[in-house]
Scaffold this motif. Structure first.
Motif, PDB file in Angstrom:
ATOM      1  N   ASP A   1       0.822  -1.209   0.000  1.00  0.00           N
ATOM      2  CA  ASP A   1       0.000   0.000   0.000  1.00  0.00           C
ATOM      3  C   ASP A   1       0.859   1.264   0.000  1.00  0.00           C
ATOM      4  O   ASP A   1       0.337   2.372  -0.181  1.00  0.00           O
ATOM      5  N   SER A   2       2.155   1.110   0.217  1.00  0.00           N
ATOM      6  CA  SER A   2       3.055   2.264   0.230  1.00  0.00           C
ATOM      7  C   SER A   2       3.025   2.950  -1.130  1.00  0.00           C
ATOM      8  O   SER A   2       3.256   2.316  -2.164  1.00  0.00           O
ATOM      9  N   ALA A   3       2.716   4.244  -1.124  1.00  0.00           N
ATOM     10  CA  ALA A   3       2.549   5.002  -2.361  1.00  0.00           C
ATOM     11  C   ALA A   3       2.231   6.437  -1.995  1.00  0.00           C
ATOM     12  O   ALA A   3       2.062   6.771  -0.817  1.00  0.00           O
ATOM     13  N   VAL A   4       2.149   7.276  -3.013  1.00  0.00           N
ATOM     14  CA  VAL A   4       1.613   8.623  -2.833  1.00  0.00           C
ATOM     15  C   VAL A   4       0.150   8.589  -3.255  1.00  0.00           C
ATOM     16  O   VAL A   4      -0.179   8.135  -4.353  1.00  0.00           O
ATOM     17  N   TYR A   5      -0.707   9.059  -2.373  1.00  0.00           N
ATOM     18  CA  TYR A   5      -2.143   9.093  -2.645  1.00  0.00           C
ATOM     19  C   TYR A   5      -2.511  10.529  -3.005  1.00  0.00           C
ATOM     20  O   TYR A   5      -2.320  11.455  -2.220  1.00  0.00           O
ATOM     21  N   LEU A   6      -3.024  10.693  -4.207  1.00  0.00           N
ATOM     22  CA  LEU A   6      -3.309  12.009  -4.770  1.00  0.00           C
ATOM     23  C   LEU A   6      -4.810  12.227  -4.886  1.00  0.00           C
ATOM     24  O   LEU A   6      -5.544  11.352  -5.338  1.00  0.00           O
ATOM     25  N   CYS A   7      -5.231  13.406  -4.500  1.00  0.00           N
ATOM     26  CA  CYS A   7      -6.619  13.797  -4.604  1.00  0.00           C
ATOM     27  C   CYS A   7      -6.733  14.915  -5.640  1.00  0.00           C
ATOM     28  O   CYS A   7      -5.820  15.749  -5.768  1.00  0.00           O
ATOM     29  N   ALA A   8      -7.823  14.918  -6.379  1.00  0.00           N
ATOM     30  CA  ALA A   8      -8.065  15.971  -7.366  1.00  0.00           C
ATOM     31  C   ALA A   8      -9.528  16.369  -7.316  1.00  0.00           C
ATOM     32  O   ALA A   8     -10.393  15.567  -6.943  1.00  0.00           O
ATOM     33  N   SER A   9      -9.803  17.602  -7.713  1.00  0.00           N
ATOM     34  CA  SER A   9     -11.191  18.029  -7.791  1.00  0.00           C
ATOM     35  C   SER A   9     -11.421  18.800  -9.081  1.00  0.00           C
ATOM     36  O   SER A   9     -10.480  19.291  -9.706  1.00  0.00           O
ATOM     37  N   SER A  10     -12.694  18.870  -9.485  1.00  0.00           N
ATOM     38  CA  SER A  10     -13.048  19.618 -10.684  1.00  0.00           C
ATOM     39  C   SER A  10     -14.469  20.128 -10.566  1.00  0.00           C
ATOM     40  O   SER A  10     -15.278  19.590  -9.807  1.00  0.00           O
ATOM     41  N   LEU A  11     -14.751  21.162 -11.345  1.00  0.00           N
ATOM     42  CA  LEU A  11     -16.107  21.693 -11.439  1.00  0.00           C
ATOM     43  C   LEU A  11     -16.729  21.064 -12.673  1.00  0.00           C
ATOM     44  O   LEU A  11     -16.342  21.397 -13.793  1.00  0.00           O
ATOM     45  N   GLU A  12     -17.639  20.142 -12.460  1.00  0.00           N
ATOM     46  CA  GLU A  12     -18.158  19.355 -13.563  1.00  0.00           C
ATOM     47  C   GLU A  12     -19.455  19.931 -14.085  1.00  0.00           C
ATOM     48  O   GLU A  12     -20.272  20.448 -13.342  1.00  0.00           O
ATOM     49  N   SER A  13     -19.607  19.800 -15.402  1.00  0.00           N
ATOM     50  CA  SER A  13     -20.895  20.088 -16.005  1.00  0.00           C
ATOM     51  C   SER A  13     -21.415  18.788 -16.589  1.00  0.00           C
ATOM     52  O   SER A  13     -20.793  17.743 -16.418  1.00  0.00           O
ATOM     53  N   GLY A  14     -22.538  18.830 -17.273  1.00  0.00           N
ATOM     54  CA  GLY A  14     -23.112  17.620 -17.827  1.00  0.00           C
ATOM     55  C   GLY A  14     -22.148  16.901 -18.745  1.00  0.00           C
ATOM     56  O   GLY A  14     -21.512  17.506 -19.582  1.00  0.00           O
ATOM     57  N   GLY A  15     -21.954  15.607 -18.536  1.00  0.00           N
ATOM     58  CA  GLY A  15     -21.047  14.836 -19.364  1.00  0.00           C
ATOM     59  C   GLY A  15     -19.626  14.850 -18.865  1.00  0.00           C
ATOM     60  O   GLY A  15     -18.762  14.195 -19.438  1.00  0.00           O
ATOM     61  N   GLY A  16     -19.352  15.583 -17.796  1.00  0.00           N
ATOM     62  CA  GLY A  16     -18.026  15.535 -17.189  1.00  0.00           C
ATOM     63  C   GLY A  16     -16.962  16.233 -18.008  1.00  0.00           C
ATOM     64  O   GLY A  16     -16.149  15.592 -18.659  1.00  0.00           O
ATOM     65  N   THR A  17     -16.918  17.538 -18.004  1.00  0.00           N
ATOM     66  CA  THR A  17     -15.935  18.246 -18.811  1.00  0.00           C
ATOM     67  C   THR A  17     -14.993  19.110 -18.006  1.00  0.00           C
ATOM     68  O   THR A  17     -14.266  19.906 -18.557  1.00  0.00           O
ATOM     69  N   GLY A  18     -15.000  18.991 -16.668  1.00  0.00           N
ATOM     70  CA  GLY A  18     -14.208  19.898 -15.861  1.00  0.00           C
ATOM     71  C   GLY A  18     -12.735  19.579 -15.877  1.00  0.00           C
ATOM     72  O   GLY A  18     -12.311  18.429 -16.007  1.00  0.00           O
ATOM     73  N   GLU A  19     -11.921  20.627 -15.708  1.00  0.00           N
ATOM     74  CA  GLU A  19     -10.472  20.482 -15.597  1.00  0.00           C
ATOM     75  C   GLU A  19     -10.146  20.038 -14.181  1.00  0.00           C
ATOM     76  O   GLU A  19     -10.620  20.626 -13.208  1.00  0.00           O
ATOM     77  N   LEU A  20      -9.312  19.003 -14.065  1.00  0.00           N
ATOM     78  CA  LEU A  20      -8.905  18.507 -12.759  1.00  0.00           C
ATOM     79  C   LEU A  20      -7.712  19.264 -12.220  1.00  0.00           C
ATOM     80  O   LEU A  20      -6.774  19.571 -12.961  1.00  0.00           O
TER      81      LEU A  20
END
Lengths: 116, 108
Positions: free
Chosen positions: A86-105
């Protein structure tokens, strides 16, 4: 803050212990992702939350891994009975999504987990 | 699911040289991003480019969605450009999928 915030930045734990990793996304972002990056490797998708929809858990490697997102904002990734792999770097990302999922992460700086 | 292939896997440049990195993908996409992961592991957004051409300083990118590829151009490379360049794509309603990356080393 202005960016995605993750904590802790570093975590060292003993094999068999449980760990919790936290992600605070950019304010107003509706979608939140967790990825994992092992040393020298690419990014491995773990889980994806979008608004009130059921999360896409298809990347979770085992039932020791779980994640929740409370109130559509902060997320916690929990790893039970940690193993050395399980040793690793765990990365989180967020985006502002519109219909169909077009947001920049946008990614946080990651939580580096070391399991001894 | 969608497949993403990046080439070349490794690239060594002399400072000042130009380069082109390629990303091929297997399905229609509505999101394509290029990232630079610096030696400290931080992922930096370079371009959000599901189609068309964009430029930012010495870097530019072009995505030809109908032919399912994207190109990242680095001109007059500098040692600070070293790191891993990732392409990531997303088809409608699905998760963002990353390529394996191109490792770039710029020598002074």
């Amino acid at each position: 803050g202005a960016g995605v915030s993750q904590s802790p930045s570093n975590k060292v734990t003993e094999k068999g212990k449980d760990v919790e990793l936290r992600c605070d996304p950019i304010s107003g972002h509706t979608a939140l992702y967790w990825y994992r990056q092992s040393l020298g490797q690419g990014l491995e998708f773990l889980i994806y939350f979008q608004g009130n929809s059921a999360p896409d858990k298809s990347g979770l490697p085992s039932d020791r891994f779980s994640a929740e997102r409370t109130g559509g904002s902060v997320s916690t990734l929990t790893i039970q009975r940690t193993q050395q792999e399980d040793s690793a770097v765990y990365l989180c990302a967020s985006s502002l999504e519109s219909g169909g999922g077009t947001g920049e992460l946008f990614f946080g700086e990651g939580s580096r987990l070391t399991v001894l | 699911g969608i497949q993403v292939e990046q080439s070349p896997p490794d690239l060594i440049l002399q400072e000042g040289a130009n380069s082109t990195l390629r990303c091929n993908f297997s399905d229609s996409v509505n999101n394509l991003q290029w990232f630079h992961q610096n030696p400290w592991g931080q992922l930096i957004n370079l371009f959000y480019i599901p189609s068309g051409t964009k430029q930012n300083g010495r870097l530019s990118a072009t995505t030809v969605a109908t032919e399912r590829y994207s190109l990242l151009y680095i001109s007059s490379s500098q040692t600070t450009d070293s790191g891993v360049y990732f392409c990531a794509v997303r088809s409608y309603g699905n998760k963002l999928v990353f390529g394996a990356g191109t490792i770039l080393r710029v020598k002074s």
